[in-house]
Design a protein around this motif. Sequence first.
Motif, PDB file in Angstrom:
ATOM      1  N   GLY A  52       0.921  -1.018   0.060  1.00  0.00           N
ATOM      2  CA  GLY A  52       0.033   0.111  -0.017  1.00  0.00           C
ATOM      3  C   GLY A  52       0.789   1.365   0.034  1.00  0.00           C
ATOM      4  N   VAL A  53       2.095   1.138  -0.642  1.00  0.00           N
ATOM      5  CA  VAL A  53       2.819   2.419  -0.652  1.00  0.00           C
ATOM      6  C   VAL A  53       3.128   2.810  -2.282  1.00  0.00           C
ATOM      7  N   ALA A  54       3.358   4.132  -2.317  1.00  0.00           N
ATOM      8  CA  ALA A  54       3.418   4.679  -3.750  1.00  0.00           C
ATOM      9  C   ALA A  54       4.365   4.537  -4.417  1.00  0.00           C
ATOM     10  N   HIS A  55       5.661   4.405  -3.839  1.00  0.00           N
ATOM     11  CA  HIS A  55       6.905   4.060  -4.382  1.00  0.00           C
ATOM     12  C   HIS A  55       7.893   3.123  -3.789  1.00  0.00           C
ATOM     13  N   LEU A 140       5.053  -1.066  15.108  1.00  0.00           N
ATOM     14  CA  LEU A 140       4.917   0.112  16.160  1.00  0.00           C
ATOM     15  C   LEU A 140       3.808   1.091  15.806  1.00  0.00           C
ATOM     16  N   ASP A 141       3.465   1.893  16.831  1.00  0.00           N
ATOM     17  CA  ASP A 141       2.410   2.697  16.407  1.00  0.00           C
ATOM     18  C   ASP A 141       2.697   4.094  15.589  1.00  0.00           C
ATOM     19  N   LEU A 142       2.918   4.166  14.393  1.00  0.00           N
ATOM     20  CA  LEU A 142       3.299   4.970  13.534  1.00  0.00           C
ATOM     21  C   LEU A 142       2.540   6.178  13.501  1.00  0.00           C
ATOM     22  N   LEU A 143       1.133   5.910  13.604  1.00  0.00           N
ATOM     23  CA  LEU A 143       0.392   7.054  13.434  1.00  0.00           C
ATOM     24  C   LEU A 143       0.627   7.975  14.657  1.00  0.00           C
ATOM     25  N   ALA A 144       0.679   7.423  16.271  1.00  0.00           N
ATOM     26  CA  ALA A 144       1.017   8.105  17.281  1.00  0.00           C
ATOM     27  C   ALA A 144       2.278   8.818  17.093  1.00  0.00           C
ATOM     28  N   ILE A 145       3.399   8.100  16.760  1.00  0.00           N
ATOM     29  CA  ILE A 145       4.975   8.702  16.469  1.00  0.00           C
ATOM     30  C   ILE A 145       4.768   9.871  15.414  1.00  0.00           C
ATOM     31  N   ARG A 146       4.219   9.881  14.331  1.00  0.00           N
ATOM     32  CA  ARG A 146       3.989  10.801  13.422  1.00  0.00           C
ATOM     33  C   ARG A 146       3.135  11.885  14.045  1.00  0.00           C
ATOM     34  N   ALA A 147       2.185  11.717  14.498  1.00  0.00           N
ATOM     35  CA  ALA A 147       1.416  12.876  15.327  1.00  0.00           C
ATOM     36  C   ALA A 147       2.273  13.710  16.022  1.00  0.00           C
ATOM     37  N   TRP A 148       3.135  12.937  16.730  1.00  0.00           N
ATOM     38  CA  TRP A 148       4.273  13.735  17.648  1.00  0.00           C
ATOM     39  C   TRP A 148       5.281  14.343  16.858  1.00  0.00           C
ATOM     40  N   CYS A 149       6.021  13.637  15.970  1.00  0.00           N
ATOM     41  CA  CYS A 149       7.229  14.095  15.397  1.00  0.00           C
ATOM     42  C   CYS A 149       6.898  15.064  14.112  1.00  0.00           C
ATOM     43  N   ASP A 150       5.723  14.974  13.289  1.00  0.00           N
ATOM     44  CA  ASP A 150       5.554  15.755  12.327  1.00  0.00           C
ATOM     45  C   ASP A 150       5.450  17.181  12.269  1.00  0.00           C
ATOM     46  N   GLY A 176       1.522   3.709   6.239  1.00  0.00           N
ATOM     47  CA  GLY A 176       1.472   5.222   6.662  1.00  0.00           C
ATOM     48  C   GLY A 176       2.727   5.826   6.649  1.00  0.00           C
ATOM     49  N   ALA A 177       3.787   5.255   6.346  1.00  0.00           N
ATOM     50  CA  ALA A 177       5.101   5.940   6.425  1.00  0.00           C
ATOM     51  C   ALA A 177       5.660   6.814   5.236  1.00  0.00           C
ATOM     52  N   GLU A 178       6.310   7.957   5.642  1.00  0.00           N
ATOM     53  CA  GLU A 178       6.727   9.026   4.534  1.00  0.00           C
ATOM     54  C   GLU A 178       7.952   8.041   3.864  1.00  0.00           C
ATOM     55  N   LEU A 179       8.927   7.375   5.014  1.00  0.00           N
ATOM     56  CA  LEU A 179       9.869   6.693   4.479  1.00  0.00           C
ATOM     57  C   LEU A 179       9.889   5.260   5.201  1.00  0.00           C
ATOM     58  N   ALA A 180       9.905   4.135   4.622  1.00  0.00           N
ATOM     59  CA  ALA A 180      10.278   2.958   5.236  1.00  0.00           C
ATOM     60  C   ALA A 180      11.273   2.123   4.402  1.00  0.00           C
ATOM     61  N   THR A 199      10.792   2.238   0.567  1.00  0.00           N
ATOM     62  CA  THR A 199       9.566   2.893   0.194  1.00  0.00           C
ATOM     63  C   THR A 199       9.269   3.983   0.675  1.00  0.00           C
ATOM     64  N   THR A 200       8.411   4.872  -0.144  1.00  0.00           N
ATOM     65  CA  THR A 200       8.155   6.351   0.155  1.00  0.00           C
ATOM     66  C   THR A 200       7.137   6.862  -0.340  1.00  0.00           C
ATOM     67  N   SER A 201       6.231   7.877   0.374  1.00  0.00           N
ATOM     68  CA  SER A 201       5.359   8.530  -0.074  1.00  0.00           C
ATOM     69  C   SER A 201       5.613   9.620  -1.333  1.00  0.00           C
ATOM     70  N   ARG A 202       6.850   9.856  -1.275  1.00  0.00           N
ATOM     71  CA  ARG A 202       7.074  11.077  -2.188  1.00  0.00           C
ATOM     72  C   ARG A 202       8.137  10.619  -3.537  1.00  0.00           C
TER      73      ARG A 202
END
Length: 383
Positions: A52-55, A140-150, A176-180, A199-202
């Motif tokens: 489910g990733v773009a690239h 890991l709970d990436l949603l929670a981590i990104r909500a804090w870091c972004d 849900g990762a910008e980079l993985a 993998t990346t969304s960009r």
Amino acid sequence: MSLEQELTRINVMQPWLGEEEVAAVSEVLRSGWVAQGPRVAAFETAFAEAHGVAHAVALSNCTTALHLALVVAGVGPGDEVVVPSFSFVATANAPTYVGATPVFADVDPDTGNLTPATIATAVTPRTRAVIAVDQGGVPLDLLAIRAWCDPLGITVVEDAACAAGSTAHGRPVGAGAELATWSFHPRKLLTTGEGGMLTTSRADWAARARRLREHAMSVSAAERHASVLAPPESFDEVGFNYRMTDLQAAVGLVQLRRLPEMVARRRELAARYAEAVTVLPGMRLVGDPAWGTTNFQSCWLEVLPDHPLDREQMMEHLAAAGISARRGIMAAHRQPAHGERGHAPLPVTERLTDRTLVLPLFHQMSDAEHQRVCDALGTAWRP
């Protein structure tokens, strides 16, 4: 260990490879194109769709993927990157490749993963990125981590080396990762021998990673070989040789089709381990977090203080029964390569590193082999 036990040793891990992989590699050999080419491109497309990733950008291993992830994210000298010490040393090594400083954070005692709270203790004004690991396949709970870091402008790189086939918040890990980054080492479920993926969304980060893996050439190998008169190439920045071969990608395509069956079998065996451990005091088996499911790449067991054996004695006990376990995840801050770096106390990391072991778990494991391990866990209470 008796001769019979030596002959019937149960290994901690065994890759699931068969005639389909043999046929796929043979086809590549007959094609005459064995370096990075059409199979790599097909593997990238299939992997991106499955997760489910773009690239997706295929690379030589996960460590090179971590390196390129930090490069495309703009991390460099003077920056700090928060990492878990409770991880293979490559996670801490990657920031040093770009001149940044790894800063160790502690982990959650149940999952072995970073959380917003543990990251917060290690963040400074120099923090540019966080490498968050799905340790042993536990998401890991990436949603929670990104909500804090972004909101702080901190890039989160998900180190999903172990996590192909795991899920988080109803989606494949990495979606849900910008980079993985991903590993295809034989210790992982999906293997290409060696190999990795970014993998990346960009789209811009993916395009740059593709150039950098081929020495930053302006014209790819595929474009050169497709032309009778190859176009001239230029090198606009210093790149790397981080390519995957078509031989590896051909194996990866077969392995990707096997992945759902592998995950299902491993979760079935892990559930049986959990049943066995539930009635044995002094042991805790890793399991699913509330937000996802693990592929049980590593089925790790914590030997608690009230158990009659400590971790080392438990491993000796299993070895005497012809069962090969492994010590749990390392603590990178204890290694000479990183031991001189200052860090806050890491009590959970040190506890898990000292008390955990990895039980045998692989797709081809028979019910009889599995029962032998369960029986050996039980006899540790009845020597």
